[in-house]
Design a protein around this motif. Structure first.
Motif, mmCIF file in Angstrom:
data_model
loop_
_atom_site.group_PDB
_atom_site.id
_atom_site.type_symbol
_atom_site.label_atom_id
_atom_site.label_comp_id
_atom_site.label_asym_id
_atom_site.label_seq_id
_atom_site.Cartn_x
_atom_site.Cartn_y
_atom_site.Cartn_z
ATOM 1 N N ALA A 86 -11.556 43.389 48.848
ATOM 2 C CA ALA A 86 -11.182 44.495 49.408
ATOM 3 C C ALA A 86 -10.166 45.938 48.588
ATOM 4 N N LEU A 87 -9.310 45.408 48.168
ATOM 5 C CA LEU A 87 -8.735 46.160 47.008
ATOM 6 C C LEU A 87 -9.016 46.973 46.498
ATOM 7 N N ILE A 123 -2.916 36.538 45.835
ATOM 8 C CA ILE A 123 -3.494 38.087 47.115
ATOM 9 C C ILE A 123 -4.978 36.494 47.004
ATOM 10 N N GLU A 124 -5.438 36.494 48.166
ATOM 11 C CA GLU A 124 -6.844 35.446 48.518
ATOM 12 C C GLU A 124 -7.481 36.614 47.555
ATOM 13 N N ALA A 174 -8.801 39.048 49.880
ATOM 14 C CA ALA A 174 -8.335 40.261 50.173
ATOM 15 C C ALA A 174 -8.143 41.286 48.436
#
Length: 125
Positions: free
Chosen positions: A23-24, A16-17, A20
């Motif tokens: 954002a999670l 997962i970048e 990202a």
């Protein structure tokens, strides 16, 4: 080398970048704040929190393992270069050192050797 071949940014090595994942995290906090007011969803909130903690732990482990993979890959590349150098030197040495026949070799000694010949005549009486 794996990282370079796949075109992945050297800073980013996980599944997962970072953007990202952030954002999670933000979405997780928003869901938690929505669930905080409803007592009927408390059990769901606890499970959701557990899942999120498992995701975070998994993400950290993945980053740690990928860092280790990168280190080991560097070791492999370095050792491969050393092996290539050793092979090259071995080939050069085999051409430089010609096989030597043992019949031409003499070993030095500190002892002298004397051979005496005595003539004896034997007559039967």
């Amino acid at each position: 080398r794996c990282v370079q071949e796949t075109g992945i940014n050297a800073e980013y090595m996980g599944g997962i970048e970072p953007a990202a994942f952030e954002a999670l995290e933000k979405e997780f906090q928003e869901v938690l704040s929505e669930l905080a007011g409803d007592q009927s969803l408390e059990r769901f909130r606890r499970e959701y929190e557990k899942l999120h903690m498992a995701l975070k732990a998994s993400h950290e482990n993945e980053k740690r393992l990928l860092r280790r993979c990168k280190e080991l890959n560097g070791d492999i590349v370095g050792n491969a270069a050393k092996v290539q150098t050793a092979l090259k030197l071995t080939q050069e040495d085999s051409h430089t050192i010609a096989p030597v026949s043992y019949t031409h070799l003499t070993l030095p000694t500190i002892y002298s050797v004397q051979i005496s010949v005595v003539a004896v005549s034997l007559k039967k009486k």
